[in-house]
Design a protein around this motif. Sequence first.
Motif, PDB file in Angstrom:
ATOM      1  N   PHE A   1     -12.414  11.582  -1.095  1.00  0.00           N
ATOM      2  CA  PHE A   1     -13.313  11.721  -2.132  1.00  0.00           C
ATOM      3  C   PHE A   1     -13.695  13.345  -2.614  1.00  0.00           C
ATOM      4  N   GLU A   2     -12.822  14.017  -2.052  1.00  0.00           N
ATOM      5  CA  GLU A   2     -12.715  15.408  -2.649  1.00  0.00           C
ATOM      6  C   GLU A   2     -14.138  16.155  -2.276  1.00  0.00           C
ATOM      7  N   VAL A   3     -14.772  15.980  -1.122  1.00  0.00           N
ATOM      8  CA  VAL A   3     -16.022  16.512  -0.504  1.00  0.00           C
ATOM      9  C   VAL A   3     -15.323  17.932   0.169  1.00  0.00           C
ATOM     10  N   GLU A   4     -15.965  18.835  -0.397  1.00  0.00           N
ATOM     11  CA  GLU A   4     -15.604  20.337   0.363  1.00  0.00           C
ATOM     12  C   GLU A   4     -16.596  20.820   1.218  1.00  0.00           C
ATOM     13  N   GLY A   5     -16.560  21.928   1.703  1.00  0.00           N
ATOM     14  CA  GLY A   5     -17.432  22.533   2.549  1.00  0.00           C
ATOM     15  C   GLY A   5     -17.484  22.021   4.232  1.00  0.00           C
ATOM     16  N   ASP A   6     -18.713  22.302   4.756  1.00  0.00           N
ATOM     17  CA  ASP A   6     -18.735  22.088   6.175  1.00  0.00           C
ATOM     18  C   ASP A   6     -18.745  20.447   6.346  1.00  0.00           C
ATOM     19  N   LEU A   7     -18.162  20.069   7.370  1.00  0.00           N
ATOM     20  CA  LEU A   7     -18.185  18.423   7.447  1.00  0.00           C
ATOM     21  C   LEU A   7     -18.647  18.068   8.917  1.00  0.00           C
ATOM     22  N   SER A   8     -18.969  19.262   9.687  1.00  0.00           N
ATOM     23  CA  SER A   8     -19.166  18.995  11.087  1.00  0.00           C
ATOM     24  C   SER A   8     -20.596  18.258  11.107  1.00  0.00           C
ATOM     25  N   GLY A   9     -21.625  18.369  10.279  1.00  0.00           N
ATOM     26  CA  GLY A   9     -22.839  17.641  10.099  1.00  0.00           C
ATOM     27  C   GLY A   9     -22.738  16.278   9.850  1.00  0.00           C
ATOM     28  N   ILE A  10     -21.666  15.739   9.052  1.00  0.00           N
ATOM     29  CA  ILE A  10     -21.462  14.380   8.988  1.00  0.00           C
ATOM     30  C   ILE A  10     -20.521  13.784   9.998  1.00  0.00           C
ATOM     31  N   ALA A  11     -19.724  14.523  10.700  1.00  0.00           N
ATOM     32  CA  ALA A  11     -18.882  13.968  11.837  1.00  0.00           C
ATOM     33  C   ALA A  11     -19.966  13.766  12.985  1.00  0.00           C
ATOM     34  N   ARG A  12     -21.120  14.740  13.135  1.00  0.00           N
ATOM     35  CA  ARG A  12     -21.910  14.451  14.200  1.00  0.00           C
ATOM     36  C   ARG A  12     -22.956  13.271  14.119  1.00  0.00           C
ATOM     37  N   LEU A  13     -22.824  12.573  12.753  1.00  0.00           N
ATOM     38  CA  LEU A  13     -23.558  11.313  12.818  1.00  0.00           C
ATOM     39  C   LEU A  13     -22.596  10.015  13.255  1.00  0.00           C
ATOM     40  N   GLY A  14     -21.370  10.302  13.657  1.00  0.00           N
ATOM     41  CA  GLY A  14     -20.484   9.399  14.195  1.00  0.00           C
ATOM     42  C   GLY A  14     -20.581   9.287  15.826  1.00  0.00           C
ATOM     43  N   SER A  15     -20.698  10.545  16.102  1.00  0.00           N
ATOM     44  CA  SER A  15     -20.542  11.212  17.720  1.00  0.00           C
ATOM     45  C   SER A  15     -20.915  12.638  17.664  1.00  0.00           C
ATOM     46  N   GLY A  16     -21.980  12.912  18.551  1.00  0.00           N
ATOM     47  CA  GLY A  16     -22.145  14.115  18.545  1.00  0.00           C
ATOM     48  C   GLY A  16     -20.963  14.926  18.867  1.00  0.00           C
ATOM     49  N   SER A  17     -20.156  14.772  19.818  1.00  0.00           N
ATOM     50  CA  SER A  17     -19.147  15.661  20.150  1.00  0.00           C
ATOM     51  C   SER A  17     -18.055  15.806  19.176  1.00  0.00           C
ATOM     52  N   ALA A  18     -18.131  14.798  18.308  1.00  0.00           N
ATOM     53  CA  ALA A  18     -17.183  14.971  17.105  1.00  0.00           C
ATOM     54  C   ALA A  18     -17.345  15.917  16.069  1.00  0.00           C
ATOM     55  N   CYS A  19     -18.473  16.526  15.991  1.00  0.00           N
ATOM     56  CA  CYS A  19     -18.730  17.730  15.001  1.00  0.00           C
ATOM     57  C   CYS A  19     -17.885  18.952  15.572  1.00  0.00           C
ATOM     58  N   ARG A  20     -17.589  19.035  16.976  1.00  0.00           N
ATOM     59  CA  ARG A  20     -16.962  20.111  17.331  1.00  0.00           C
ATOM     60  C   ARG A  20     -15.482  19.892  17.072  1.00  0.00           C
ATOM     61  N   SER A  21     -14.901  18.789  17.012  1.00  0.00           N
ATOM     62  CA  SER A  21     -13.493  18.541  16.554  1.00  0.00           C
ATOM     63  C   SER A  21     -13.074  18.930  15.117  1.00  0.00           C
ATOM     64  N   MET A  22     -14.091  19.220  14.229  1.00  0.00           N
ATOM     65  CA  MET A  22     -13.884  19.595  13.050  1.00  0.00           C
ATOM     66  C   MET A  22     -13.464  21.107  12.948  1.00  0.00           C
ATOM     67  N   TYR A  23     -13.611  21.960  13.958  1.00  0.00           N
ATOM     68  CA  TYR A  23     -12.951  23.093  13.946  1.00  0.00           C
ATOM     69  C   TYR A  23     -12.018  23.447  15.155  1.00  0.00           C
ATOM     70  N   GLY A  24     -11.151  24.538  15.050  1.00  0.00           N
ATOM     71  CA  GLY A  24     -10.197  24.690  16.011  1.00  0.00           C
ATOM     72  C   GLY A  24     -10.548  25.849  17.101  1.00  0.00           C
ATOM     73  N   GLY A  25      -9.747  25.965  17.858  1.00  0.00           N
ATOM     74  CA  GLY A  25     -10.019  27.189  18.795  1.00  0.00           C
ATOM     75  C   GLY A  25     -11.276  26.952  19.638  1.00  0.00           C
ATOM     76  N   PHE A  26     -12.102  28.009  19.770  1.00  0.00           N
ATOM     77  CA  PHE A  26     -13.171  27.808  20.509  1.00  0.00           C
ATOM     78  C   PHE A  26     -14.629  27.604  19.662  1.00  0.00           C
ATOM     79  N   VAL A  27     -15.223  26.578  19.928  1.00  0.00           N
ATOM     80  CA  VAL A  27     -16.324  26.076  19.090  1.00  0.00           C
ATOM     81  C   VAL A  27     -17.756  25.840  19.668  1.00  0.00           C
ATOM     82  N   GLU A  28     -18.584  26.249  18.795  1.00  0.00           N
ATOM     83  CA  GLU A  28     -20.143  26.295  19.326  1.00  0.00           C
ATOM     84  C   GLU A  28     -20.736  25.037  18.357  1.00  0.00           C
TER      85      GLU A  28
END
Length: 345
Positions: free
Chosen positions: A138-165
């Motif tokens: 859908f060509e959505v840009e910007g932070d997606l962690s807030g959307i991934a969080r709606l699926g499973s809390g811990s999923a928001c952290r998999s939107m970024y690599g390395g060390f994530v808070e």
Amino acid sequence: KMQMVTCVAPVNIAVIKYWGKRDENLILPLNSSISITLSPTQLRAKTTVALSKDFEKTRIWLNAVEQNPDNPRLQNIIRKIKHRAFRCNGEKNGQANKEDMLNWHLHICSENNFPVSAGLASSAAGYSCLVAAMANLFEVEGDLSGIARLGSGSACRSMYGGFVEWDLGHCSDGSDSLARQIAPCDHWPELRALLLVVSEQPKTVSSTLGMQNSVNTSELLRSRVECIVPRRLAELRASIAEKDFEKFAQICMKESNQFHAICLDTYPPIGYLTEVSDQIIALVHRFNKLCERLKVAYTFDAGPNACLFLMEEDVPRFLSLIRHFFRPVNNGPENFIHGLPVDVP
Ligand code: DP6
């Protein structure tokens, strides 16, 4: 006409654990958490999302088994992505396209290359992958962690690599409960993760239910959230910034132990660890004692499988010890998964 996108997403291993929500629907946590994202070469979810005006309804398959698409978490994600697609593309593509996108149905096909529900963060990889694929489509840009969080809390952290808070945030609409990278993976390139698969059985109590029960019944959880986690977050951030492995290792193991203590403090108690998990814990402590310093750290999520952190140079020595004490199930392939932190492109 059909549009189709395939994405791959990695798992993440929490060092400071997320356990407990303040909002079940928006999946807002009681405390912030910190994780490390692992290379998707061995543990990953792969999702294909197709969009067509010829699809009669939205359908979803997980590891080739069709699932109920009415799952509210899935519906929340689809709604949010379409809403954001509107804002990003609505104006430039014109009104007609905007309405088409809302009405077309999706076919989603997701697979993991590791056991689902065995406490190997499969829902994290699965949902982050779904969000990445849909955002692409859908060509959505910007932070997606807030959307991934709606699926499973811990999923928001998999939107970024390395060390994530994942910052718990303070807004009641969840708009500031987002994940962000606190250090890239090449910040600490010698750090390795070793996953020991103790069991591929699904977990006894799902994370969602388990944490709900803990919030309702564990008194220890309250003091953990209020007094202990804030201090540990600061200490862990510092240990990562300084690449101080001993400091990192101690926080990591104490966090895991406290999380499982909270599970036992839950009523009725939840036991995620098995005898083999306990043997791994004992072996790590014996090894560290023998080395006269902390060389290996363990952490366990909602299941018996261990994730060990150690320096690259110590991997061969520690692996031979593991091979000596633990035999693979049914003389099958070795149950080690050798991971390393990665950056998500
Ligand atoms: C123990 O993210 O699976 O792995 O938000 O209800 O889907 P829901 O729970 P989930 O919980 C993960 C719990 C944990 C700790 C962690 O990953 O931080």
